[in-house]
Design an enzyme around this catalytic site. Structure first.
Site, short mmCIF file in Angstrom:
data_model
loop_
_atom_site.label_atom_id
_atom_site.label_comp_id
_atom_site.label_asym_id
_atom_site.label_seq_id
_atom_site.Cartn_x
_atom_site.Cartn_y
_atom_site.Cartn_z
N GLU A 27 2.30 14.50 -3.32
CA GLU A 27 1.61 13.45 -2.54
C GLU A 27 0.15 13.77 -2.27
OE1 GLU A 27 2.42 11.04 1.61
OE2 GLU A 27 4.10 11.67 0.36
N ASP B 195 6.50 13.34 0.02
CA ASP B 195 7.16 13.47 1.32
C ASP B 195 8.51 12.75 1.30
OD1 ASP B 195 5.02 14.89 2.21
OD2 ASP B 195 4.17 13.30 3.44
N TYR C 28 7.96 19.38 8.41
CA TYR C 28 7.50 17.99 8.23
C TYR C 28 7.49 17.25 9.56
CZ TYR C 28 7.02 13.41 6.02
OH TYR C 28 6.57 12.18 5.64
#
Length: 839
Positions: free
Chosen positions: A8, A107, A323
């Site tokens: 990403e 992600d 995350y």
């Protein structure tokens, strides 16, 4: 066999490449990618830069045309300011030509799934790929996800695609309708609202109107200020005397209050009748999900939800935290994984002792109720290996301490309640103290009130210093803050964990809401909601957006087709907008009235001594100052800085009582003559200058003299020939002049030395119009500066030919295949170049 791994962000691509082997860094058109050999195969690791594709109208419609639904995905490089995205698309296209196996490593959430699939589908021309799923960027987690791949979740892809399209339909069409309504009233104003933005603003308006309509109710309280038998105030500290309060907290009837007060007025003794103590264990807080992290970060550091989210994302990409966009309040169940994390924290001086005890005693963490199937709660995964920027360090510390505290034992608190008798009237004293710190030793951001009562027992007589009857009024409801609004949005199921911060950002940017410690809604914000409720209430009703959220979840779970939801949305929105268009002029007239009212209120900074409003006045040419609304009867004015944003904190100066403005993050009295504007250091220097009767200093740049002047941040010396000469220096005699080191190659203005977050650099004096910057070379290098931006295609082809010809003539290496015509041109250009060099 060659594989292509799509990430990403560029820094995530590097992390993944490093984890899989010893990568070779390569680049195309300055876009980096990596080649790494692992398990006998070659893999390219390349990245997107967030969304590579965006929604655009297939055929652009005129300003007043709505609704429009004819949209499609297109490269984000088609949007102004996003041209750089095309370079990343080109790299993926190039690498896909040699690849026969694809991995998506974006992600692990709806947006990540959509970003990865779009890169795979549009840039690489593929629809099937292996899916790497991880919650932290540690080597072990990356390798594990690489060796245990899943497949793309098309439920997530469809849900993401539908959300973007539905939000586009609402946002673009309703915003266009609002602006067209204003245009019908011969005015212009950029407006926006959306599927979630409208309902979010609506409940903020409800709160604001509740506050505005609030009528205070009077009540009375009776207090007794106590002292010990030696005549000293009874207190746990010098600043807070011990105050006993009547057992009736609030007397709503003044006569009843007077009767009670008459019984205690002038009394000198209070007798302890009863003492009750109870101990309470307070469990640790669960680890952070994104919402609670945003709230705690705002409470601790005043970071906005948007800023917190961005900082947490940086910590994740650097490999220091897990995350952040998670709804879970549970740490990973994998004991081996958590032990590895704790062993890394052992290396930290700050957290090592806690990690050591957790490992030694095999302690288990507390869990919250909320869960997330994709990601665990936010937690540290490594100790920073370099000094972090201040905001990142603060947030990392908050996250690390919260996670470690979840393993710790309960805190213990003792609460005391003492009943006193003062001439028949019952009074109460309340105390609290911490008897065991427990987890609070680690996570000290939660503040405990420490109000320890002095030793006493039943029958103890306390002396009364004074009694008082206070007249008070009930207060209006509190406004939401950036911390509490996140929780409210979550409770009302408006938006997602990833989008709520952006919603608040948009509300403030559009002037609907002002954030000054709390969220107050402007007249414009109130006007937009009242107008929409009056003419098309469904746009701002929570039921519509909540219903859509339910349907989007069903798409994600493969229970309903995305086409069905999108088609239903178009029909519903068209009905709403048809009704809106019928009343366009009435809506426009009401909105214009609110816009004007808001603009006036945003300029008022406070009250003038004459009773008028002090307002910010702007003239053509952008000059601005503060003047009184009673002009010409009141001619008072105050100068303002001519550049930079000025905020109105609605405070008054403690020294002179005039309004405060907030400039560049500092609260300043609007009166530049006020002593609060001068630092203690400058006051001492001024006194020294006056005592020593220091003579006038000559200006080093002209024939003027330096005199004491006052500015936005205090006093300084400035040239008497201002504005012809703008030389200034501080009271110590240090020049404020920026060192000029050259001319800007872009606009011709001066290049000056500046200071930034990462040290000194060289920038254009014409900033922000020109954003050219250069690095300062280290000592020992030939040139003083090194250009940050390499010369672009502005160097014409002819210049390139001159350089080639010059090298060819000097080294005598001109190829024999060159034609006579080319030789003739080369010789001419070489001659011109040589002449210029001599000149």
């Amino acid at each position: 066999m060659t594989g292509l791994i799509i990430c990403e962000k560029p820094n995530v691509a590097k992390k993944i490449a490093d984890a899989l082997g010893k990568p070779k860094k390569k680049s195309q058109n300055k876009v980096p990618y990596y080649e790494v050999d692992t398990q006998g195969k070659t893999y390219y690791v390349a990245s997107a830069v967030g969304h590579l594709y965006t929604l655009i109208e297939k055929n652009k419609t005129k300003f007043g045309d709505y609704p429009t639904y004819d949209i499609d995905w297109a490269p984000a490089s088609t949007v102004e300011g996003k041209e750089y995205v095309q370079k990343y698309i080109n790299v993926l296209k190039k690498l896909s030509k040699d690849a026969n196996e694809y991995y998506v490593a974006t992600d692990w959430d709806i947006e990540g799934e959509l970003i990865g699939y779009h890169a795979l589908h549009y840039a690489c021309g593929q629809d099937i790929a292996k899916r790497m799923r991880f919650s932290s960027l540690t080597k072990k987690e990356i390798v594990k996800s690489f060796e245990n791949t899943d497949s793309i979740d098309f439920g997530l892809v469809d849900a993401g695609d539908s959300r973007h399209k539905i939000d586009w339909f609402f946002g673009i069409n309703i915003s266009r309708a609002l602006m067209q309504a204003i245009s019908s009233a011969k005015r212009w104003k950029t407006m926006s609202t959306g599927r979630v933005q409208g309902p979010a603003l609506a409940f903020l308006v409800e709160k604001e109107l509740e506050i505005q309509k609030f009528i205070p109710v009077p009540y009375w309280v009776i207090n007794a200020n106590l002292k010990d038998n030696n005549g000293n105030s009874v207190s746990t500290n010098e600043e807070a005397p011990l105050i006993a309060t009547h057992e009736i907290d609030k007397f709503w009837d003044e006569e009843e209050a007077n009767n009670a007060y008459s019984n205690v007025e002038g009394q000198k003794e209070a007798i302890v009748e009863e003492i009750k103590k109870n101990k309470k264990k307070i469990k640790p807080y669960p680890p952070f999900d994104l919402g609670t992290l945003q709230r705690e970060s705002h409470n601790a550091f005043r970071y906005s939800p948007k800023r917190t989210q961005e900082i947490a994302q940086k910590l994740y990409e650097k490999g220091y935290c897990s995350y952040p966009r998670t709804s879970s309040q549970k740490l990973p169940k994998d004991a081996e994984y958590m032990n590895e994390v704790l062993n890394k924290l052992l290396k930290s001086k700050e957290y090592g002792k806690y990690a050591s005890e957790i490992l030694e005693k095999n302690l288990k963490p507390i869990e919250g109720k909320k869960d997330d199937p994709a990601h665990p709660a936010i937690h540290p995964v490594d100790v920073p290996k370099e000094a972090l920027p201040d905001d990142e360090q603060k947030l990392y510390n908050l996250i690390a301490r919260r996670a470690l505290a979840a393993f710790w034992d309960d805190a213990e608190r003792e609460y005391s309640k003492v009943t006193l008798n003062i001439n028949g009237e019952k009074f109460k004293l309340s105390g609290s103290r911490t008897t065991h710190e427990g987890w609070h030793e680690i996570y000290y951001f939660t503040k405990f009130d420490e109000n320890e009562l002095p030793e006493m027992k039943k029958g103890t007589i306390l002396s009364i210093e004074s009694t008082e009857k206070l007249s008070k009024e009930t207060k209006p409801p509190k406004r939401y803050t950036m911390a509490s609004i996140i929780k409210e949005l979550e409770t009302r199921q408006l938006g997602t964990k990833a989008t709520r911060a952006d919603i608040l950002e948009k509300l403030t940017k559009r002037g609907y809401v002002i954030e000054d410690g709390s969220l107050s809604v402007t007249e414009l914000g109130i006007g937009v909601i009242e107008t929409l409720k009056k003419y098309c209430p469904e746009i701002v009703e929570e039921t519509l957006t909540r219903d859509l959220e339910d349907k989007l979840e069903k798409i994600q779970d493969h229970k309903i087709k995305k086409e069905q939801v999108i088609d239903e949305t178009k029909v519903k929105l068209s009905q709403i907008l048809d009704e809106f268009r019928k009343k366009e002029k009435e809506i426009g007239a009401e909105l214009v009235e609110k816009i004007d009212s808001t603009n006036r209120s945003l300029q008022i900074i406070g009250k003038c001594n004459c009773g008028g409003d002090l307002i910010i006045i702007k003239y053509k040419g952008k000059s601005r100052f503060v003047g009184c609304s009673n002009y010409p009867n009141c001619e008072i004015t105050y100068p303002l800085p001519q550049k930079g944003a000025i905020k109105i904190p609605n405070k008054v100066c403690e020294v002179c009582g005039l309004p405060i403005i907030n400039y560049m993050g500092k609260d300043l009295c609007v009166n530049i003559e006020c002593s609060s504007r001068i630092s203690e250091e400058d006051k001492k220097l001024l006194e020294k200058i006056e005592n020593e009767k220091e003579g006038e200093k000559k200006c080093p740049k002209c024939d003027g003299v330096l005199t004491i002047k006052r500015g936005a941040f205090g006093v300084f010396r400035g040239c008497s020939n201002y504005p012809t000469c703008k030389y200034t220096e501080n009271l110590k005699g240090e020049s404020n002049e920026k060192e000029i080191v050259g001319k800007c190659p872009k606009c011709g203005s001066d290049l000056v030395k500046r200071k930034g977050r990462f040290g000194e650099f060289i920038g254009c004096s014409n900033y922000p119009k020109c954003r050219h910057t250069e690095k300062i070379k280290k000592e020992g290098e030939e040139d003083k500066v090194e250009k940050k931006e390499t010369k672009k295609a502005t160097t014409k082809k002819s210049t390139a030919k001159k350089t080639t010809a010059k090298k060819a003539t000097t080294k005598k290496t001109t190829k024999k295949t060159a034609t006579k015509k080319a030789d003739s041109k080369t010789a001419t250009k070489t001659k011109k170049a040589t002449t210029k060099k001599k000149e």
